[in-house]
Design a protein around this motif. Structure first.
Motif, PDB file in Angstrom:
ATOM      1  N   LYS A 238       0.832  -1.205   0.000  1.00 16.28           N
ATOM      2  CA  LYS A 238       0.000   0.000   0.000  1.00 16.28           C
ATOM      3  C   LYS A 238       0.869   1.259   0.000  1.00 16.28           C
ATOM      4  O   LYS A 238       0.564   2.232  -0.706  1.00 16.28           O
ATOM      5  N   ILE A 239       1.937   1.239   0.769  1.00 11.63           N
ATOM      6  CA  ILE A 239       2.846   2.386   0.826  1.00 11.63           C
ATOM      7  C   ILE A 239       3.508   2.604  -0.528  1.00 11.63           C
ATOM      8  O   ILE A 239       3.662   3.742  -0.987  1.00 11.63           O
TER       9      ILE A 239
ATOM     10  N   GLN B  79       3.335   6.025  -2.626  1.00 11.94           N
ATOM     11  CA  GLN B  79       4.541   6.732  -3.063  1.00 11.94           C
ATOM     12  C   GLN B  79       4.550   6.896  -4.588  1.00 11.94           C
ATOM     13  O   GLN B  79       4.879   7.972  -5.094  1.00 11.94           O
ATOM     14  N   GLU B  80       4.175   5.859  -5.312  1.00 11.26           N
ATOM     15  CA  GLU B  80       4.138   5.942  -6.778  1.00 11.26           C
ATOM     16  C   GLU B  80       3.088   6.942  -7.249  1.00 11.26           C
ATOM     17  O   GLU B  80       3.312   7.678  -8.207  1.00 11.26           O
ATOM     18  N   THR B  81       1.950   6.990  -6.564  1.00 13.94           N
ATOM     19  CA  THR B  81       0.872   7.904  -6.939  1.00 13.94           C
ATOM     20  C   THR B  81       1.303   9.355  -6.812  1.00 13.94           C
ATOM     21  O   THR B  81       1.023  10.183  -7.679  1.00 13.94           O
ATOM     22  N   PHE B  82       2.012   9.676  -5.743  1.00 10.91           N
ATOM     23  CA  PHE B  82       2.352  11.073  -5.463  1.00 10.91           C
ATOM     24  C   PHE B  82       3.790  11.448  -5.822  1.00 10.91           C
ATOM     25  O   PHE B  82       4.184  12.597  -5.596  1.00 10.91           O
ATOM     26  N   ASN B  83       4.545  10.550  -6.386  1.00  8.50           N
ATOM     27  CA  ASN B  83       5.973  10.783  -6.601  1.00  8.50           C
ATOM     28  C   ASN B  83       6.277  12.067  -7.365  1.00  8.50           C
ATOM     29  O   ASN B  83       7.186  12.804  -6.999  1.00  8.50           O
ATOM     30  N   GLU B  84       5.524  12.372  -8.407  1.00  2.00           N
ATOM     31  CA  GLU B  84       5.854  13.568  -9.189  1.00  2.00           C
ATOM     32  C   GLU B  84       5.438  14.868  -8.497  1.00  2.00           C
ATOM     33  O   GLU B  84       6.014  15.917  -8.751  1.00  2.00           O
ATOM     34  N   VAL B  85       4.459  14.810  -7.600  1.00  2.00           N
ATOM     35  CA  VAL B  85       4.008  16.028  -6.915  1.00  2.00           C
ATOM     36  C   VAL B  85       4.541  16.117  -5.495  1.00  2.00           C
ATOM     37  O   VAL B  85       4.501  17.180  -4.867  1.00  2.00           O
TER      38      VAL B  85
ATOM     39  N   MET C 223      -6.405   9.659  -0.007  1.00  2.00           N
ATOM     40  CA  MET C 223      -5.850  10.789  -0.745  1.00  2.00           C
ATOM     41  C   MET C 223      -5.447  10.357  -2.157  1.00  2.00           C
ATOM     42  O   MET C 223      -5.734  11.056  -3.138  1.00  2.00           O
ATOM     43  N   ALA C 224      -4.791   9.202  -2.272  1.00  2.00           N
ATOM     44  CA  ALA C 224      -4.359   8.694  -3.580  1.00  2.00           C
ATOM     45  C   ALA C 224      -5.562   8.400  -4.471  1.00  2.00           C
ATOM     46  O   ALA C 224      -5.551   8.723  -5.665  1.00  2.00           O
ATOM     47  N   ASN C 225      -6.589   7.799  -3.895  1.00  2.00           N
ATOM     48  CA  ASN C 225      -7.787   7.484  -4.676  1.00  2.00           C
ATOM     49  C   ASN C 225      -8.568   8.731  -5.066  1.00  2.00           C
ATOM     50  O   ASN C 225      -9.336   8.714  -6.019  1.00  2.00           O
TER      51      ASN C 225
END
Length: 162
Positions: A52-53, A57-63, A91-93
């Protein structure tokens, strides 16, 4: 850039912690410079938590460019990492549908602003999140669309004085 994002997020976190207090309250304001990360309280995390982590991390990596190792370490600092993972998954979803229709380098700043709004919303009610986020790029419709996808209750960050 990483330090700037860290400072922005810490500032946002401190602003979000403002609560209406009684005159005899022990709540105090703290300068960002005086904050230090808490100790690691969970030496290991389960494979399910780590998966899940990694998604977070992958979802928000660029921001929010923080390495996977640093992200894992940050979750190890939480007294209850499952609660924090739940917040960050929500938050990711919330972020993913917005990001998927706002692709490309030219929309990166818009995605960063959406992340900031979602992060603030995780800690405060919608109206406060909007006013605290200093939004310049998101339209009112985009703001409302993002916020309608955030489903968890407000969870302010508490800072422990040591």
């Amino acid at each position: 850039m990483r330090n700037f994002i860290f400072i922005v997020i810490l500032t946002a976190l401190l602003i979000s912690c403002k609560e209406k207090t009684k005159p005899d309250s022990s709540v105090q304001n703290t300068n960002i410079e005086n904050l230090t990360p808490g100790p690691i309280v969970n030496e290991s995390l389960s494979e399910e938590q780590l998966d899940k982590i990694k998604f977070i991390q992958e979802t928000f990596n660029e921001v929010y460019p923080v390495s996977l190792d640093e992200t894992i370490t940050n979750f190890k600092r939480d007294q209850n990492p499952d609660n924090e993972i739940t917040v960050w998954l929500n938050m990711a979803n919330t972020f993913k549908p917005f990001a998927s229709v706002n692709l490309g380098q030219e929309k990166l700043e818009v995605r960063k602003e959406a992340f900031k709004l979602i992060l603030m919303r995780s800690m405060m009610p919608e109206k406060e999140a909007i006013s605290s986020s200093d939004l310049k790029l998101l339209s009112e419709n985009e703001i409302q669309e993002i916020l309608k996808n955030y489903t968890l209750e407000v969870k302010p960050i508490k800072v422990e004085k040591r």
